[in-house]
Design a protein around this motif. Sequence first.
Motif, mmCIF file in Angstrom:
data_model
loop_
_atom_site.group_PDB
_atom_site.id
_atom_site.type_symbol
_atom_site.label_atom_id
_atom_site.label_comp_id
_atom_site.label_asym_id
_atom_site.label_seq_id
_atom_site.Cartn_x
_atom_site.Cartn_y
_atom_site.Cartn_z
ATOM 1 N N GLN A 391 6.868 -9.443 -35.883
ATOM 2 C CA GLN A 391 6.665 -10.843 -36.185
ATOM 3 C C GLN A 391 5.251 -11.253 -35.798
ATOM 4 O OE1 GLN A 391 9.704 -12.775 -33.905
ATOM 5 N NE2 GLN A 391 8.838 -12.226 -31.929
ATOM 6 N N LEU A 392 4.834 -12.389 -36.334
ATOM 7 C CA LEU A 392 3.551 -12.977 -35.952
ATOM 8 C C LEU A 392 3.841 -14.126 -35.004
ATOM 9 C CD1 LEU A 392 1.537 -13.006 -39.310
ATOM 10 C CD2 LEU A 392 1.204 -11.520 -37.330
ATOM 11 N N ALA A 393 3.446 -13.961 -33.750
ATOM 12 C CA ALA A 393 3.710 -14.968 -32.723
ATOM 13 C C ALA A 393 2.501 -15.878 -32.572
ATOM 14 C CB ALA A 393 4.036 -14.297 -31.393
ATOM 15 N N ASP A 394 2.755 -17.167 -32.454
ATOM 16 C CA ASP A 394 1.694 -18.148 -32.233
ATOM 17 C C ASP A 394 1.198 -18.031 -30.797
ATOM 18 O OD1 ASP A 394 0.147 -20.540 -31.938
ATOM 19 O OD2 ASP A 394 1.223 -21.364 -33.665
ATOM 20 N N ALA A 395 -0.098 -17.798 -30.646
ATOM 21 C CA ALA A 395 -0.647 -17.599 -29.301
ATOM 22 C C ALA A 395 -0.645 -18.869 -28.475
ATOM 23 C CB ALA A 395 -2.077 -17.053 -29.402
ATOM 24 N N GLN A 396 -0.534 -20.042 -29.107
ATOM 25 C CA GLN A 396 -0.601 -21.308 -28.387
ATOM 26 C C GLN A 396 0.731 -22.048 -28.343
ATOM 27 O OE1 GLN A 396 -3.370 -22.157 -26.786
ATOM 28 N NE2 GLN A 396 -4.403 -20.312 -27.573
ATOM 29 N N ALA A 397 1.765 -21.503 -28.933
ATOM 30 C CA ALA A 397 3.060 -22.196 -28.970
ATOM 31 C C ALA A 397 4.177 -21.173 -28.962
ATOM 32 C CB ALA A 397 3.151 -23.082 -30.216
ATOM 33 N N ASP A 398 5.371 -21.644 -28.625
ATOM 34 C CA ASP A 398 6.538 -20.773 -28.549
ATOM 35 C C ASP A 398 7.219 -20.721 -29.915
ATOM 36 O OD1 ASP A 398 8.492 -19.126 -27.621
ATOM 37 O OD2 ASP A 398 9.686 -20.730 -26.712
ATOM 38 N N SER A 399 6.548 -20.128 -30.891
ATOM 39 C CA SER A 399 7.117 -20.008 -32.234
ATOM 40 C C SER A 399 6.545 -18.755 -32.890
ATOM 41 C CB SER A 399 6.799 -21.243 -33.092
ATOM 42 O OG SER A 399 5.407 -21.386 -33.285
ATOM 43 N N ALA A 400 7.253 -18.267 -33.897
ATOM 44 C CA ALA A 400 6.828 -17.037 -34.570
ATOM 45 C C ALA A 400 7.455 -16.989 -35.953
ATOM 46 C CB ALA A 400 7.233 -15.808 -33.766
ATOM 47 N N LEU A 401 6.873 -16.153 -36.815
ATOM 48 C CA LEU A 401 7.407 -15.902 -38.148
ATOM 49 C C LEU A 401 7.683 -14.404 -38.292
ATOM 50 C CD1 LEU A 401 5.091 -18.055 -40.466
ATOM 51 C CD2 LEU A 401 7.502 -18.460 -39.953
ATOM 52 N N PRO A 402 8.885 -14.029 -38.733
ATOM 53 C CA PRO A 402 9.162 -12.598 -38.923
ATOM 54 C C PRO A 402 8.391 -12.054 -40.114
ATOM 55 C CG PRO A 402 10.976 -13.920 -39.763
ATOM 56 C CD PRO A 402 10.034 -14.880 -39.098
ATOM 57 N N LEU A 403 7.974 -10.801 -40.020
ATOM 58 C CA LEU A 403 7.330 -10.150 -41.150
ATOM 59 C C LEU A 403 8.398 -9.611 -42.104
ATOM 60 C CD1 LEU A 403 4.440 -8.174 -39.382
ATOM 61 C CD2 LEU A 403 4.417 -10.469 -40.359
ATOM 62 N N THR A 404 8.144 -9.702 -43.394
ATOM 63 C CA THR A 404 9.115 -9.239 -44.382
ATOM 64 C C THR A 404 9.319 -7.729 -44.273
ATOM 65 O OG1 THR A 404 7.328 -9.077 -46.007
ATOM 66 C CG2 THR A 404 8.616 -11.096 -46.005
ATOM 67 N N GLU A 405 10.500 -7.273 -44.622
ATOM 68 C CA GLU A 405 10.818 -5.850 -44.512
ATOM 69 C C GLU A 405 9.891 -4.961 -45.338
ATOM 70 O OE1 GLU A 405 14.853 -4.877 -45.122
ATOM 71 O OE2 GLU A 405 15.625 -6.294 -43.653
ATOM 72 N N PRO A 406 9.593 -5.319 -46.599
ATOM 73 C CA PRO A 406 8.684 -4.440 -47.361
ATOM 74 C C PRO A 406 7.329 -4.267 -46.682
ATOM 75 C CG PRO A 406 9.801 -5.964 -48.827
ATOM 76 C CD PRO A 406 10.121 -6.407 -47.438
ATOM 77 N N PHE A 407 6.796 -5.327 -46.062
ATOM 78 C CA PHE A 407 5.493 -5.194 -45.420
ATOM 79 C C PHE A 407 5.567 -4.282 -44.203
ATOM 80 C CE2 PHE A 407 2.352 -6.486 -42.235
ATOM 81 C CZ PHE A 407 1.184 -6.286 -42.960
ATOM 82 N N ARG A 408 6.687 -4.322 -43.477
ATOM 83 C CA ARG A 408 6.802 -3.501 -42.270
ATOM 84 C C ARG A 408 6.778 -2.010 -42.596
ATOM 85 N NH1 ARG A 408 11.004 -7.321 -40.629
ATOM 86 N NH2 ARG A 408 12.601 -5.701 -40.836
ATOM 87 N N ALA A 409 7.036 -1.671 -43.866
ATOM 88 C CA ALA A 409 7.018 -0.259 -44.254
ATOM 89 C C ALA A 409 5.666 0.165 -44.822
ATOM 90 C CB ALA A 409 8.111 0.001 -45.293
ATOM 91 N N ARG A 410 4.696 -0.743 -44.848
ATOM 92 C CA ARG A 410 3.397 -0.425 -45.436
ATOM 93 C C ARG A 410 2.376 -0.074 -44.354
ATOM 94 N NH1 ARG A 410 3.018 -5.839 -49.160
ATOM 95 N NH2 ARG A 410 4.832 -5.450 -50.490
ATOM 96 N N PRO A 411 1.326 0.669 -44.741
ATOM 97 C CA PRO A 411 0.244 0.962 -43.785
ATOM 98 C C PRO A 411 -0.483 -0.292 -43.314
ATOM 99 C CG PRO A 411 0.149 2.447 -45.674
ATOM 100 C CD PRO A 411 1.151 1.404 -46.011
ATOM 101 N N GLY A 412 -0.394 -1.369 -44.104
ATOM 102 C CA GLY A 412 -1.067 -2.600 -43.723
ATOM 103 C C GLY A 412 -0.620 -3.137 -42.376
ATOM 104 N N LEU A 413 0.620 -2.852 -41.981
ATOM 105 C CA LEU A 413 1.100 -3.314 -40.683
ATOM 106 C C LEU A 413 0.251 -2.733 -39.560
ATOM 107 C CD1 LEU A 413 3.126 -4.601 -38.716
ATOM 108 C CD2 LEU A 413 4.563 -2.568 -39.001
ATOM 109 N N TRP A 414 -0.062 -1.445 -39.647
ATOM 110 C CA TRP A 414 -0.818 -0.813 -38.576
ATOM 111 C C TRP A 414 -2.287 -1.214 -38.614
ATOM 112 C CZ3 TRP A 414 2.620 0.234 -35.361
ATOM 113 C CH2 TRP A 414 3.885 0.668 -35.791
ATOM 114 N N ARG A 415 -2.804 -1.539 -39.803
ATOM 115 C CA ARG A 415 -4.166 -2.081 -39.864
ATOM 116 C C ARG A 415 -4.223 -3.434 -39.180
ATOM 117 N NH1 ARG A 415 -4.257 0.170 -45.206
ATOM 118 N NH2 ARG A 415 -3.863 -1.860 -46.175
ATOM 119 N N LEU A 416 -3.166 -4.229 -39.367
ATOM 120 C CA LEU A 416 -3.112 -5.538 -38.728
ATOM 121 C C LEU A 416 -3.004 -5.404 -37.213
ATOM 122 C CD1 LEU A 416 -2.881 -8.617 -38.861
ATOM 123 C CD2 LEU A 416 -0.417 -8.343 -39.262
#
Length: 453
Positions: A391-416
């Motif tokens: 997930q992408l967690a907000d560094a200044q607040a207690d909130s986050a957005l989950p990353l979609t399943e297709p993206f988690r299987a891509r190399p882009g996740l590790w670049r991020l």
Amino acid sequence: MTEQGVRWTADQVLALAPDAASRKAGSRLGTAGPWSGTGSGEGTVWGLCKGSGSKPYQAVVDLADVTGPAYRCSCPSRKFPCKHALGLLLLWAEGDGSVPRAAEPPDWAAQWLSGRRERAEKKETGGGGGSASGTAAPGAARRRAERRAERVTAGATELEQRLADLLRGGLATAEQAGYALWEETAARMVDAQAPGLAARVRELGAIPASGPGWPARLLEESALLHLLDQGWLRHDRLPDALAATVRSRLGLPAQPDGPPLRDRWLVLAQYDTADAKLTTRRIWLHGADSGLTRLLLSYGAAGRAPELSLPVGLVLDADLSVFPGAGQARAALGEQYAPPVPAALRPPGATTAEAAARYGEALREDPWLDSVPVTLDGVVPVQDTETGGWQLADAQADSALPLTEPFRARPGLWRLVALSGGAPVRVFGECGHRGFTPLTAWPGGPGDPVTLC
């Protein structure tokens, strides 16, 4: 249109067919073999198709007519469009170079086009003395629109009955019936000239094989499809913007609406999706002065790259015209005032909570919207130690957005993850009901954008 780098899809072309036989015959002619002398330019497509006689048939299509495409073919068919016009448009839609750009159409096509456009100019300026011939073309266009509306209405009504049968028999019957039933229903929607309904029906057919929890997903998507059906069946009661959205979701052709907007457009992301027949390129742009985010679409035959290409990080000084519809982000590229140049611009960011709120607000205008473009600022990619999800967690607040399943299987996740290194970054992507899909990221300090798709 062709000048804007955006071509029609095969489904949009086939939706023009007057009947199933024409659609089948036109599909057979959608290859380069029988064609010669093809070309396109200024909203026009033309070509010569080899037939049974000694002379090839001359086919030309005027796509610039605001009332809809107009056709002329030297074949004896009384169907409009005939199979030759459909085959020519399918060949053009592939974008593989079989229908090249040309400066001028041949004389036989230019003469027909000139006559059509002269008559159109006379109507606009009040010429022609109001004769019967002066009203023939608008009347024919209106009748074509009415016939298509009748077909779409019949298709939507039939689909409503099939959805009712599905719910009456129970969702388990969808798994037992297999995909063939859905494909047959989708073909019926293509015959009804509603390619948007056909695409959504095919998506329904894939849900029973999508893993645990599929009945709930099938019910959700069936409800959205029912809502779209009802939107069309009652479109005369809807606000104009929402009615335009329903038309676009059905796959009905539309032209850019309103005056063009000139801006310095920053290329945020570019990525391709492909199926067996078509490659679709999505290019997200952000207006440095207007603050608006717009989407360009470009198409190519399966396995071939679309023509339009704008690398991420460039700035384009150009006009964009938006398509009609509530909350519509899609636009057409107009006049370009200078070549694209690299720039250090970055789009302004939002919090994860603001991103979720934007998607919720957008759904009020377009209930069928899968996601909205959002730039998140100050977020950190983190992994849930219990579920293993990211997930992408907000560094200044207690909130986050989950990353979609297709993206988690891509190399882009590790670049991020590597770009962040545990520090906040700025990320542009698409936020929807399935989560957030990152497309481009910028480091917390100075640095070039990193593509993630």
